[in-house]
Write a protein that holds these residues in place. Structure first.
Motif, PDB file in Angstrom:
ATOM      1  N   VAL A 197       0.827  -1.208   0.000  1.00 29.98           N
ATOM      2  CA  VAL A 197       0.000   0.000   0.000  1.00 29.98           C
ATOM      3  C   VAL A 197       0.861   1.258   0.000  1.00 29.98           C
ATOM      4  O   VAL A 197       1.996   1.251   0.483  1.00 29.98           O
ATOM      5  N   ASN A 198       0.293   2.323  -0.564  1.00 29.59           N
ATOM      6  CA  ASN A 198       0.932   3.631  -0.543  1.00 29.59           C
ATOM      7  C   ASN A 198       0.480   4.350   0.726  1.00 29.59           C
ATOM      8  O   ASN A 198      -0.656   4.799   0.831  1.00 29.59           O
ATOM      9  N   SER A 199       1.370   4.438   1.700  1.00 30.07           N
ATOM     10  CA  SER A 199       1.001   5.002   2.998  1.00 30.07           C
ATOM     11  C   SER A 199       0.560   6.457   2.896  1.00 30.07           C
ATOM     12  O   SER A 199      -0.216   6.933   3.733  1.00 30.07           O
ATOM     13  N   LYS A 200       1.008   7.177   1.869  1.00 25.86           N
ATOM     14  CA  LYS A 200       0.662   8.587   1.735  1.00 25.86           C
ATOM     15  C   LYS A 200      -0.790   8.791   1.328  1.00 25.86           C
ATOM     16  O   LYS A 200      -1.314   9.910   1.439  1.00 25.86           O
ATOM     17  N   LEU A 201      -1.432   7.724   0.832  1.00 31.86           N
ATOM     18  CA  LEU A 201      -2.826   7.854   0.405  1.00 31.86           C
ATOM     19  C   LEU A 201      -3.797   7.187   1.372  1.00 31.86           C
ATOM     20  O   LEU A 201      -4.993   7.150   1.128  1.00 31.86           O
ATOM     21  N   ILE A 202      -3.284   6.664   2.491  1.00 31.37           N
ATOM     22  CA  ILE A 202      -4.168   6.095   3.513  1.00 31.37           C
ATOM     23  C   ILE A 202      -4.854   7.233   4.268  1.00 31.37           C
ATOM     24  O   ILE A 202      -4.204   8.166   4.735  1.00 31.37           O
ATOM     25  N   SER A 203      -6.158   7.158   4.368  1.00 30.12           N
ATOM     26  CA  SER A 203      -6.905   8.208   5.060  1.00 30.12           C
ATOM     27  C   SER A 203      -7.419   7.759   6.427  1.00 30.12           C
ATOM     28  O   SER A 203      -7.694   8.585   7.299  1.00 30.12           O
ATOM     29  N   GLN A 204      -7.535   6.450   6.631  1.00 31.91           N
ATOM     30  CA  GLN A 204      -8.081   5.968   7.895  1.00 31.91           C
ATOM     31  C   GLN A 204      -7.580   4.561   8.182  1.00 31.91           C
ATOM     32  O   GLN A 204      -7.476   3.730   7.276  1.00 31.91           O
TER      33      GLN A 204
END
Length: 244
Positions: A197-204
């Motif tokens: 996963v791209n951690s910069k695009l995790i919102s929650q």
């Protein structure tokens, strides 16, 4: 190692409980430039102490070390370093890459294979590569699309295929997750054997079943569930303590 002369000497620790294997690796490292062996450890407790105190750049880490494993050592150390696992057993490979191993060397390995593993450290962490964005190529019919990694929410593998999930659609990639993980910026986390996963695009981040997390993303309906080791990776990256 190629292009490493422009960088600092890579400080290395060997963690290996078998003396012949430890000596062989030591002799191999002595044949390579820009590598400095700063310690050798034959037991996991000593290894944890040496790694935390000496703060190496790279640790060559055996997996089966007696009462504790190489994975236990990795969990116990506080110093962030690049880990190359060395083992005679292939069954730990997935778990190793989930723990963000740079490489996984199966014994016996030769000098060329060792050089390749160390070159991955250089390629992954030099300023030219360790950037906020890079590019991947995806085939769509007879066309090739250039994907910016900053636009990729996550990459997944299923039924022999690797897919990159972007905002508008997913794209098929020819490379495996293992190979892609070595090429991606450090903001990408291996949260499952079949998902990065791209951690910069995790919102929650939500608590899920059996000690796992459910990850939600900005402006994307799809979600990702972590494995237990993926949960550890998320906690370590975001500095999360106990939730709830």
């Amino acid at each position: 190692m190629q292009n490493q002369s422009a960088t600092t000497i890579m400080r290395v620790i060997i963690v290996e409980d078998e003396a012949p294997a430890r000596l062989k690796l030591k002799m191999q490292l002595q044949q390579l430039e820009d590598v400095s062996l700063i310690a050798e450890c034959d037991d996991p407790v000593q290894a944890i102490e040496k790694i935390n105190n000496l703060k190496p750049d790279i640790v060559f880490l055996d997996i089966e070390l007696g009462e504790l494993s190489g994975f236990d050592v990795l969990e116990a150390i506080s110093h962030p370093c690049h880990v190359i696992f060395t083992t005679a057993y292939s069954q730990y490979a997935v778990q190793a890459f989930e723990r963000r191993a740079v490489d996984y060397l199966l014994k016996p390995f030769d000098l060329n294979r060792l050089h390749q593993a160390l070159s991955r450290v250089v390629l992954k962490h030099t300023p030219d590569v360790e950037q906020s964005d890079s590019q991947l190529i995806a085939k769509v019919g007879d066309k090739m699309h250039v994907l910016q990694t900053s636009d990729i929410y996550f990459l997944s593998a299923a039924q022999g295929m690797t897919l990159a999930q972007c905002g508008d659609r997913d794209y098929h990639l020819d490379l495996s997750l293992e190979v892609l993980f070595q090429q991606l910026p450090s903001s990408f986390l291996r949260v499952h054997r079949n998902c990065i996963v791209n951690s910069k695009l995790i919102s929650q981040i939500e608590k899920w079943h059996n000690g796992t997390f459910l990850l939600r993303f900005k402006e994307l309906a799809a979600t990702v569930t972590t494995s237990r080791s993926g949960t550890t990776a998320i906690k370590k990256y975001f500095g999360i303590g106990k939730m709830g």
